[in-house]
Scaffold this motif. Structure first.
Motif, PDB file in Angstrom:
ATOM      1  N   LYS A   1       0.825  -1.204   0.000  1.00 25.90           N
ATOM      2  CA  LYS A   1       0.000   0.000   0.000  1.00 25.90           C
ATOM      3  C   LYS A   1       0.866   1.264   0.000  1.00 25.90           C
ATOM      4  CE  LYS A   1      -1.990   1.999   3.565  1.00 25.90           C
ATOM      5  NZ  LYS A   1      -1.764   3.432   3.254  1.00 25.90           N
ATOM      6  N   LEU A   2       0.442   2.221  -0.795  1.00 28.41           N
ATOM      7  CA  LEU A   2       1.164   3.480  -0.890  1.00 28.41           C
ATOM      8  C   LEU A   2       0.923   4.336   0.351  1.00 28.41           C
ATOM      9  CD1 LEU A   2       0.215   4.376  -4.572  1.00 28.41           C
ATOM     10  CD2 LEU A   2       2.389   3.437  -3.784  1.00 28.41           C
ATOM     11  N   PRO A   3       1.919   5.083   0.805  1.00 29.98           N
ATOM     12  CA  PRO A   3       1.673   6.025   1.899  1.00 29.98           C
ATOM     13  C   PRO A   3       0.738   7.127   1.430  1.00 29.98           C
ATOM     14  CG  PRO A   3       3.852   6.385   0.940  1.00 29.98           C
ATOM     15  CD  PRO A   3       3.304   5.141   0.301  1.00 29.98           C
ATOM     16  N   GLY A   4      -0.156   7.566   2.315  1.00 24.63           N
ATOM     17  CA  GLY A   4      -1.112   8.605   1.952  1.00 24.63           C
ATOM     18  C   GLY A   4      -2.407   8.081   1.376  1.00 24.63           C
ATOM     19  N   LEU A   5      -2.497   6.773   1.133  1.00 23.95           N
ATOM     20  CA  LEU A   5      -3.714   6.159   0.601  1.00 23.95           C
ATOM     21  C   LEU A   5      -4.438   5.453   1.741  1.00 23.95           C
ATOM     22  CD1 LEU A   5      -5.459   5.400  -1.915  1.00 23.95           C
ATOM     23  CD2 LEU A   5      -4.045   3.331  -2.107  1.00 23.95           C
ATOM     24  N   ALA A   6      -5.661   5.896   2.050  1.00 25.70           N
ATOM     25  CA  ALA A   6      -6.435   5.283   3.126  1.00 25.70           C
ATOM     26  C   ALA A   6      -6.851   3.861   2.749  1.00 25.70           C
ATOM     27  CB  ALA A   6      -7.669   6.123   3.433  1.00 25.70           C
ATOM     28  N   THR A   7      -7.077   3.031   3.760  1.00 24.58           N
ATOM     29  CA  THR A   7      -7.572   1.677   3.496  1.00 24.58           C
ATOM     30  C   THR A   7      -9.055   1.702   3.155  1.00 24.58           C
ATOM     31  OG1 THR A   7      -5.951   0.778   5.057  1.00 24.58           O
ATOM     32  CG2 THR A   7      -7.749  -0.670   4.395  1.00 24.58           C
ATOM     33  N   GLN A   8      -9.831   2.479   3.899  1.00 23.06           N
ATOM     34  CA  GLN A   8     -11.262   2.609   3.649  1.00 23.06           C
ATOM     35  C   GLN A   8     -11.655   4.079   3.632  1.00 23.06           C
ATOM     36  OE1 GLN A   8     -12.379  -0.188   6.934  1.00 23.06           O
ATOM     37  NE2 GLN A   8     -13.690  -1.104   5.395  1.00 23.06           N
ATOM     38  N   GLY A   9     -12.831   4.350   3.062  1.00 18.43           N
ATOM     39  CA  GLY A   9     -13.303   5.721   2.967  1.00 18.43           C
ATOM     40  C   GLY A   9     -13.877   6.224   4.269  1.00 18.43           C
ATOM     41  N   GLY A  10     -14.151   7.516   4.314  1.00 18.38           N
ATOM     42  CA  GLY A  10     -14.731   8.151   5.486  1.00 18.38           C
ATOM     43  C   GLY A  10     -15.000   9.607   5.163  1.00 18.38           C
ATOM     44  N   THR A  11     -15.261  10.388   6.193  1.00 22.38           N
ATOM     45  CA  THR A  11     -15.520  11.813   5.993  1.00 22.38           C
ATOM     46  C   THR A  11     -14.324  12.471   5.316  1.00 22.38           C
ATOM     47  OG1 THR A  11     -16.851  11.795   8.004  1.00 22.38           O
ATOM     48  CG2 THR A  11     -16.185  13.945   7.146  1.00 22.38           C
ATOM     49  N   ARG A  12     -14.576  13.086   4.200  1.00 28.51           N
ATOM     50  CA  ARG A  12     -13.562  13.781   3.405  1.00 28.51           C
ATOM     51  C   ARG A  12     -12.461  12.857   2.900  1.00 28.51           C
ATOM     52  NH1 ARG A  12     -14.550  17.064   7.727  1.00 28.51           N
ATOM     53  NH2 ARG A  12     -12.570  16.514   8.716  1.00 28.51           N
TER      54      ARG A  12
ATOM     55  N   LEU B   1      -4.458  -0.671   7.424  1.00 27.68           N
ATOM     56  CA  LEU B   1      -3.263   0.095   7.748  1.00 27.68           C
ATOM     57  C   LEU B   1      -3.678   1.560   7.821  1.00 27.68           C
ATOM     58  CD1 LEU B   1      -0.534  -1.425   5.356  1.00 27.68           C
ATOM     59  CD2 LEU B   1      -0.785  -1.837   7.815  1.00 27.68           C
ATOM     60  N   ASP B   2      -3.022   2.323   8.693  1.00 25.78           N
ATOM     61  CA  ASP B   2      -3.284   3.760   8.742  1.00 25.78           C
ATOM     62  C   ASP B   2      -3.014   4.385   7.376  1.00 25.78           C
ATOM     63  OD1 ASP B   2      -3.806   3.484  11.398  1.00 25.78           O
ATOM     64  OD2 ASP B   2      -1.902   4.326  12.085  1.00 25.78           O
ATOM     65  N   LYS B   3      -3.666   5.501   7.125  1.00 24.02           N
ATOM     66  CA  LYS B   3      -3.515   6.188   5.845  1.00 24.02           C
ATOM     67  C   LYS B   3      -2.053   6.466   5.514  1.00 24.02           C
ATOM     68  CE  LYS B   3      -4.846  10.447   3.435  1.00 24.02           C
ATOM     69  NZ  LYS B   3      -5.644  11.699   3.513  1.00 24.02           N
ATOM     70  N   ASP B   4      -1.278   6.953   6.478  1.00 22.78           N
ATOM     71  CA  ASP B   4       0.102   7.347   6.213  1.00 22.78           C
ATOM     72  C   ASP B   4       1.108   6.232   6.418  1.00 22.78           C
ATOM     73  OD1 ASP B   4      -0.549  10.008   5.498  1.00 22.78           O
ATOM     74  OD2 ASP B   4      -0.780  10.522   7.618  1.00 22.78           O
ATOM     75  N   THR B   5       0.634   5.031   6.761  1.00 16.45           N
ATOM     76  CA  THR B   5       1.500   3.865   6.890  1.00 16.45           C
ATOM     77  C   THR B   5       1.500   3.101   5.574  1.00 16.45           C
ATOM     78  OG1 THR B   5       0.977   3.675   9.247  1.00 16.45           O
ATOM     79  CG2 THR B   5       1.941   1.752   8.184  1.00 16.45           C
ATOM     80  N   SER B   6       2.667   2.802   5.065  1.00 17.14           N
ATOM     81  CA  SER B   6       2.776   2.046   3.813  1.00 17.14           C
ATOM     82  C   SER B   6       2.970   0.565   4.125  1.00 17.14           C
ATOM     83  CB  SER B   6       3.970   2.568   3.010  1.00 17.14           C
ATOM     84  OG  SER B   6       5.156   2.475   3.791  1.00 17.14           O
ATOM     85  N   GLY B   7       2.945  -0.255   3.069  1.00 16.91           N
ATOM     86  CA  GLY B   7       3.368  -1.639   3.226  1.00 16.91           C
ATOM     87  C   GLY B   7       2.328  -2.707   3.013  1.00 16.91           C
ATOM     88  N   ALA B   8       2.637  -3.904   3.524  1.00 15.99           N
ATOM     89  CA  ALA B   8       1.906  -5.135   3.214  1.00 15.99           C
ATOM     90  C   ALA B   8       0.476  -5.098   3.747  1.00 15.99           C
ATOM     91  CB  ALA B   8       2.648  -6.339   3.785  1.00 15.99           C
ATOM     92  N   LEU B   9      -0.478  -5.205   2.819  1.00 10.71           N
ATOM     93  CA  LEU B   9      -1.908  -5.218   3.154  1.00 10.71           C
ATOM     94  C   LEU B   9      -2.528  -6.438   2.496  1.00 10.71           C
ATOM     95  CD1 LEU B   9      -4.309  -3.631   4.444  1.00 10.71           C
ATOM     96  CD2 LEU B   9      -4.668  -2.618   2.188  1.00 10.71           C
ATOM     97  N   LEU B  10      -3.121  -7.309   3.300  1.00  9.33           N
ATOM     98  CA  LEU B  10      -3.675  -8.577   2.824  1.00  9.33           C
ATOM     99  C   LEU B  10      -5.135  -8.430   2.412  1.00  9.33           C
ATOM    100  CD1 LEU B  10      -3.463 -11.713   2.502  1.00  9.33           C
ATOM    101  CD2 LEU B  10      -4.117 -11.863   4.923  1.00  9.33           C
ATOM    102  N   LEU B  11      -5.472  -8.986   1.242  1.00  5.25           N
ATOM    103  CA  LEU B  11      -6.847  -9.053   0.760  1.00  5.25           C
ATOM    104  C   LEU B  11      -7.220 -10.520   0.567  1.00  5.25           C
ATOM    105  CD1 LEU B  11      -6.651  -6.401  -2.131  1.00  5.25           C
ATOM    106  CD2 LEU B  11      -7.198  -5.977   0.272  1.00  5.25           C
ATOM    107  N   ALA B  12      -8.480 -10.858   0.838  1.00  2.38           N
ATOM    108  CA  ALA B  12      -8.982 -12.217   0.603  1.00  2.38           C
ATOM    109  C   ALA B  12      -9.749 -12.234  -0.713  1.00  2.38           C
ATOM    110  CB  ALA B  12      -9.883 -12.655   1.749  1.00  2.38           C
TER     111      ALA B  12
ATOM    112  N   HIS C   1       6.388   1.600   8.113  1.00  6.17           N
ATOM    113  CA  HIS C   1       6.162   0.743   6.948  1.00  6.17           C
ATOM    114  C   HIS C   1       5.889  -0.689   7.390  1.00  6.17           C
ATOM    115  CE1 HIS C   1       6.699  -0.889   2.913  1.00  6.17           C
ATOM    116  NE2 HIS C   1       7.612  -1.724   3.371  1.00  6.17           N
ATOM    117  N   ALA C   2       4.784  -1.260   6.926  1.00  6.60           N
ATOM    118  CA  ALA C   2       4.459  -2.667   7.204  1.00  6.60           C
ATOM    119  C   ALA C   2       5.345  -3.537   6.311  1.00  6.60           C
ATOM    120  CB  ALA C   2       2.982  -2.936   6.936  1.00  6.60           C
TER     121      ALA C   2
END
Length: 365
Positions: free
Chosen positions: A112-123, A149-160, A286-287
Motif C-alpha cells: 500500500k502506498l503512503p497517503g492512501l487510506a484503506t477505507q473511505g470516510g468523511t472527506r 493500515l493507517d492512511k500514512d502507513t505504507s506496506g503489506a496489506l492482505l486481501l482475501a 512501513h508494514a
C-alpha cells in the motif's frame, strides 16, 4: 405452518467459499434484504434451521450444510437501494494493480502506498476499498479487506479473494496468530535495544475518537515489541516493530510514550517528530512483512519494499537495508525501564486528575 407456506420455504446449501463463517454473515452476503433483526426473530421462533436443527445468528456453518430460510415474502425490502460504484479510470486501475506484490487463488497482498487510506470516510475519497474492482482479475467478484493500515502507513496489506479465505484470515487476525513486522525510523535511540512496551490504550477524550493515548485506568491492554536495527548516533534509530495486539495507532502511541516518536508522526510526537537536514516530513512507518497461515495449507509470508521517502532516509543516514531482515522472534523480552517510567508517568497524571476532581467536589459542598 400451512402446506402452502411450507412449500415456499427456501433451502440453501453452504458452498466452500462460505465454510466457517457465521450465519448472520452468510445472510449479509447472500440474502442482504433479510435484516439482522429479522434473522434473529426467525431464530427465536425456530424457523431458521441448519441441517434440520434450530440455529442462531452467531452459529458457524460448514460446507455442504443445508440452511432452511422462511418464505421470502416475510423479509422486508431493503430500506434503500445499493449505490452503484463509479467505474474506475485507467489511471486508478493501473495504480491498484501496480501495488500487487503477491497473488494466488485465495489471497492478494498489496504494498500500500503512503497517503492512501484503506477505507473511505468523511472527506476521504481515495482509498483501497474504492480500488478493489481493479483487483478481481480472473474472478467475477472483488477481493475483500481483512485488516487495515493507517492512511500514512505504507506496506503489506492482505486481501482475501474468496469468502472462505476472508473468514479464514479474519479468524487468524482476531486470534493473533497472524504476525506482522513493521520498519520505523524513530527520533533518538532507546536505552535498551530490545524491549517490550506494555501500556494500555484508550481513545483520547475531546478528539472525537481520532486520537489515542495511554490510559492506565480505562485503557485496553496493548503490547508492542521493538528492536533497534541500527542507530545514527543519538539522533535517530531504525527499529523493527511487532504489534502483539491490534489497537488503533498502537505502534505510534507506544513509541511516542517512551520518548521516541516515529519520524514524521506529528500527531503523536509534535514538532519533536520531525528531523532536520533534508529528512522527509512524511511518516516513516512501513508494514514490512506479514506471515499468516494460508487457507489451502502452508504459510503466506510476504515482504514489502519501503516507499521512496523511507528508502531515501535510510540511505541518507547510512543504514544497511540488509540488516533489517531479522527472523521472527515470538518470545518477547521483559518490559524496559523506559516503559516503566512511561507507565509511572501515566499513573501520576491519572492521580493528579482525580485529585483535581476531588478538590472541585469539596468546593461545591
Amino acid at each position: 405452518m400451512s402446506e402452502k407456506l411450507e412449500a415456499q420455504v427456501r433451502q440453501f446449501t453452504v458452498d466452500a467459499d462460505d465454510d466457517g463463517i457465521r450465519l448472520d454473515r452468510w445472510f449479509k452476503r447472500h440474502l442482504p434484504d433479510a435484516s439482522f433483526n429479522l434473522v434473529s426473530r426467525w431464530a427465536r421462533t425456530g424457523q431458521l434451521r441448519v441441517d434440520g436443527a434450530r440455529a442462531d445468528p452467531g452459529d458457524r456453518v460448514a460446507t455442504g450444510q443445508t440452511i432452511r430460510v422462511p418464505p421470502a415474502d416475510t423479509a422486508p425490502p431493503s430500506a434503500r437501494p445499493k449505490r452503484e460504484r463509479a467505474p474506475l479510470t485507467d489511471e486508478q486501475i493501473e495504480m491498484a494493480q501496480a501495488m500487487v506484490i503477491h497473488r494466488d487463488a485465495q489471497a492478494i497482498v498489496l504494498n500500500k502506498l503512503p497517503g492512501l487510506a484503506t477505507q473511505g470516510g468523511t472527506r476521504t475519497h481515495d482509498h483501497v476499498d474504492g480500488l478493489l474492482d481493479a483487483l478481481s482479475f480472473e474472478r467475477e467478484d472483488r477481493p475483500k479487506l481483512v485488516h487495515r493500515l493507517d492512511k500514512d502507513t505504507s506496506g503489506a496489506l492482505l486481501l482475501a479473494r474468496t469468502a472462505r479465505a476472508a473468514a479464514f484470515f479474519s479468524r487468524h487476525f482476531s486470534g493473533r496468530s497472524a504476525k506482522k513486522v513493521y520498519w520505523a525510523l524513530v527520533v533518538g535511540v532507546p536505552d535498551i535495544a530490545d524491549g517490550l512496551i506494555e501500556l494500555p490504550l484508550a481513545k483520547q477524550p475531546g478528539t472525537g475518537g481520532e486520537k489515542m493515548h495511554v490510559d492506565e485506568e480505562n485503557g485496553q491492554p496493548a503490547r508492542s515489541r521493538y528492536r533497534v536495527i541500527e542507530r545514527a548516533g543519538n539522533r535517530a534509530a531504525w527499529v523493527e516493530l511487532q504489534p502483539h495486539t491490534g489497537r488503533t495507532h498502537q505502534l505510534r502511541v507506544h513509541m511516542a510514550a517512551i520518548g521516541h516518536p516515529i519520524v514524521g508522526d506529528g500527531k503523536y510526537g509534535g514538532q519533536a517528530a520531525f528531523l532536520t537536514g533534508g529528512v522527509s516530513r512524511k511518516m516513516h512507518l512501513h508494514a514490512r512483512r506479514i506471515r499468516i497461515d494460508h487457507p489451502d495449507g502452508g504459510k503466506l509470508d510476504i515482504t514489502a519494499e519501503p516507499p521512496a521517502h523511507i528508502a531515501e532516509t535510510l540511505e541518507m543516514l547510512g543504514f544497511d537495508p540488509a540488516l533489517g531482515n531479522v527472523p521472527f522472534d515470538d518470545s518477547p523480552p521483559p518490559a524496559t525501564r523506559e516503559v516503566k517510567k512511561a507507565r509511572a508517568k501515566a499513573h501520576a497524571k491519572q492521580v493528579r486528575k482525580e485529585r483535581r476532581g476531588e478538590r472541585r467536589g469539596r468546593g461545591k459542598s
